[in-house]
Design an enzyme around this catalytic site. Structure first.
Site, PDB file in Angstrom:
ATOM      1  N   GLY A 166       7.190  -1.812   5.763  1.00 15.07           N
ATOM      2  CA  GLY A 166       8.567  -2.273   5.741  1.00 15.07           C
ATOM      3  C   GLY A 166       9.532  -1.383   6.499  1.00 15.07           C
ATOM      4  N   GLU A 167      10.710  -1.914   6.766  1.00 16.37           N
ATOM      5  CA  GLU A 167      11.795  -1.202   7.449  1.00 16.37           C
ATOM      6  C   GLU A 167      12.840  -0.773   6.417  1.00 16.37           C
ATOM      7  OE1 GLU A 167      14.552   0.608   9.162  1.00 16.37           O
ATOM      8  OE2 GLU A 167      12.840   0.117  10.452  1.00 16.37           O
ATOM      9  N   ASN A 190      -3.310   5.562  16.094  1.00 15.98           N
ATOM     10  CA  ASN A 190      -4.476   5.333  15.241  1.00 15.98           C
ATOM     11  C   ASN A 190      -5.010   3.925  15.466  1.00 15.98           C
ATOM     12  OD1 ASN A 190      -4.473   7.871  13.568  1.00 15.98           O
ATOM     13  ND2 ASN A 190      -2.406   7.140  13.119  1.00 15.98           N
ATOM     14  N   CYS A 245      -0.871   6.466  10.007  1.00 17.52           N
ATOM     15  CA  CYS A 245       0.332   5.851  10.545  1.00 17.52           C
ATOM     16  C   CYS A 245      -0.011   4.605  11.364  1.00 17.52           C
ATOM     17  CB  CYS A 245       1.066   6.864  11.420  1.00 17.52           C
ATOM     18  SG  CYS A 245       2.602   6.252  12.115  1.00 17.52           S
ATOM     19  N   CYS A 281       1.590  -1.606  15.546  1.00 15.44           N
ATOM     20  CA  CYS A 281       1.510  -1.362  14.103  1.00 15.44           C
ATOM     21  C   CYS A 281       0.866  -2.533  13.387  1.00 15.44           C
ATOM     22  CB  CYS A 281       2.914  -1.113  13.553  1.00 15.44           C
ATOM     23  SG  CYS A 281       2.963  -0.849  11.759  1.00 15.44           S
ATOM     24  N   GLU A 301       0.845  -1.191   0.000  1.00 11.60           N
ATOM     25  CA  GLU A 301       0.000   0.000   0.000  1.00 11.60           C
ATOM     26  C   GLU A 301       0.881   1.242   0.000  1.00 11.60           C
ATOM     27  OE1 GLU A 301      -4.026  -1.599   2.171  1.00 11.60           O
ATOM     28  OE2 GLU A 301      -2.489  -0.754   3.483  1.00 11.60           O
ATOM     29  N   SER A 308      11.519   6.200  14.596  1.00 12.43           N
ATOM     30  CA  SER A 308      10.349   5.872  15.409  1.00 12.43           C
ATOM     31  C   SER A 308      10.847   5.430  16.786  1.00 12.43           C
ATOM     32  CB  SER A 308       9.543   4.750  14.738  1.00 12.43           C
ATOM     33  OG  SER A 308       8.418   4.424  15.525  1.00 12.43           O
ATOM     34  N   LEU A 309      10.772   6.340  17.734  1.00 11.07           N
ATOM     35  CA  LEU A 309      11.295   6.092  19.081  1.00 11.07           C
ATOM     36  C   LEU A 309      10.209   5.534  19.997  1.00 11.07           C
ATOM     37  CD1 LEU A 309      13.928   6.488  20.760  1.00 11.07           C
ATOM     38  CD2 LEU A 309      12.888   8.619  21.588  1.00 11.07           C
ATOM     39  N   THR A 310       9.061   6.184  19.986  1.00  9.51           N
ATOM     40  CA  THR A 310       7.862   5.834  20.764  1.00  9.51           C
ATOM     41  C   THR A 310       8.044   6.063  22.251  1.00  9.51           C
ATOM     42  OG1 THR A 310       7.093   4.296  19.088  1.00  9.51           O
ATOM     43  CG2 THR A 310       6.172   4.024  21.282  1.00  9.51           C
ATOM     44  N   SER A 369      12.482   6.804   7.140  1.00  7.83           N
ATOM     45  CA  SER A 369      12.128   6.531   8.535  1.00  7.83           C
ATOM     46  C   SER A 369      12.587   5.134   8.927  1.00  7.83           C
ATOM     47  CB  SER A 369      10.614   6.657   8.725  1.00  7.83           C
ATOM     48  OG  SER A 369      10.251   6.357  10.060  1.00  7.83           O
ATOM     49  N   CYS A 407       6.570  -4.343  15.507  1.00  4.40           N
ATOM     50  CA  CYS A 407       6.193  -3.319  16.493  1.00  4.40           C
ATOM     51  C   CYS A 407       4.768  -3.599  16.951  1.00  4.40           C
ATOM     52  CB  CYS A 407       6.296  -1.923  15.885  1.00  4.40           C
ATOM     53  SG  CYS A 407       7.988  -1.468  15.415  1.00  4.40           S
ATOM     54  N   CYS A 421       3.734   8.624   0.612  1.00  9.67           N
ATOM     55  CA  CYS A 421       4.218   7.739   1.667  1.00  9.67           C
ATOM     56  C   CYS A 421       4.321   6.346   1.058  1.00  9.67           C
ATOM     57  CB  CYS A 421       3.259   7.752   2.859  1.00  9.67           C
ATOM     58  SG  CYS A 421       3.738   6.636   4.195  1.00  9.67           S
ATOM     59  N   CYS A 480       6.310  -6.437   6.821  1.00  7.54           N
ATOM     60  CA  CYS A 480       7.370  -5.885   7.666  1.00  7.54           C
ATOM     61  C   CYS A 480       7.790  -6.920   8.699  1.00  7.54           C
ATOM     62  CB  CYS A 480       6.888  -4.619   8.369  1.00  7.54           C
ATOM     63  SG  CYS A 480       8.180  -3.819   9.377  1.00  7.54           S
TER      64      CYS A 480
END
Length: 341
Positions: A156-157, A287, A330, A117, A89, A211-213, A188, A114, A103, A110
């Protein structure tokens, strides 16, 4: 694939694979591809013989758009089926100034898992090829008009497919074609340290988002398994290195989860993490994903978290959530790696 996908090739490569006697023909074809043509007959400055050769041996788009989803807020999500049946996507994001951002995805699925996600629940099928990355961008321009930016924040990473991304960016950057400025590109990562150093040392020096979170070691390991092998202290060193080497401010992204990482203590740990490095903190209220056992933060949680960071002098941006009604926000991308279309 029987036919050669052209969208991931530079002019010299096009000339070589087609065996063209005149180098400028490769440049002409490259420019047409960057302009978004979808039919060889649109390449009006090429002879009929060359166009027939192209038709017989190459393809302008190896993938196809299987579904277009549109959110009332202006967000558009394309579900794209790849040549081997995998699916990804890609999302168009439009800000309040009207700037359009693609994006894009770099893997089918992935592997990072996480916890918050949707894409992380899919597992990973494979890395995308450079032409498959470029085609996402071209499909979005075909649907939405000229784009201003590209961010590798889809499925994906990115640090696990840096070779594919680098080649795709060479194609998109090239002034003989699409000519997308490096200043308009963001990569990212969820925190793959070796990739950050690789990007710093070998380029391209694009904008980096991490992406720390959370800056809580135990909680981050719970939410983001990458932390087991890429701990916070070493990640911080890598971020500082990238900022110094590239001369660019790094964005730290934090998905805010109700009663998980929104406390005063969480804010203070994040403040401590940012000290001495050139960063901007981008906060993203989580989200909803029905399959995942988390809750959105309350407005009060978000307000208090932002206030604590701002009072400490941290550069903070609260991201407006867009595309939620089409699963385009996201953390919501979740097309199966095998298409059901």
């Amino acid at each position: 694939m029987d036919k050669i996908p052209l969208s991931g090739l530079l002019p010299e490569e096009i000339t070589e694979v087609l065996g063209l006697p005149q180098k400028f023909r490769g440049v002409q074809i490259f420019k047409w591809i960057g302009s978004g043509v979808t039919d060889y007959n649109q390449m009006t400055n090429l002879s009929k013989d060359i166009r027939i050769q192209l038709e017989e041996t190459t393809t302008l788009r190896s993938s196809k758009v299987s579904q277009v989803l549109k959110d009332p807020d202006g967000t558009i999500k394309l579900q794209i089926t790849l040549n081997d049946g995998c699916a990804v996507e890609t999302v168009l994001l439009t800000d309040k100034e009207g700037r359009k951002t693609a994006c894009v995805s770099c893997q089918a699925g992935c592997p990072m898992k996480c916890a918050f996600c949707m894409t992380g629940t899919l597992g990973v099928k494979r890395n995308l090829e450079p032409h498959e990355i470029v085609e996402q961008f071209l499909f979005l321009e075909q649907e939405c008009g000229k784009l201003d930016n590209i961010v590798f924040m889809g499925m994906g990473e990115p640090m696990l497919n840096l070779a594919g991304i680098r080649k795709a960016l060479k194609v998109l950057n090239d002034e003989r074609g699409r000519n997308l400025s490096s200043r308009r590109i963001t990569i990212s990562t969820c925190g793959v340290i070796n990739g950050i150093y690789d990007l710093a040392d070998n380029g391209p020096h694009v904008r980096l988002a991490v992406s720390l979170t959370t800056a809580d070691e135990v909680l981050r390991t719970e939410l983001m398994p990458v932390n087991l092998t890429n701990p916070l202290n070493k990640l911080r060193d890598a971020i500082a290195y990238y900022a110094e080497k590239s001369g660019k401010r790094v964005t730290l992204e934090a998905a805010l989860l109700h009663d998980k990482n929104t406390s005063k203590e969480s804010a203070e740990r994040l403040i401590q993490f940012t000290k001495g490095i050139d960063v901007n903190v981008n906060l993203i209220p989580w989200n909803p994903v029905p399959q995942l056992n988390f809750e959105e933060p309350t407005a009060n949680e978000v307000h208090n978290f932002v206030r604590i960071l701002e009072n400490a002098g941290v550069n903070v941006t609260l991201r407006k959530r867009r595309g939620r009604k089409i699963g385009g926000a996201c953390g919501q991308l979740g097309k199966n790696t095998k298409s059901t279309q």
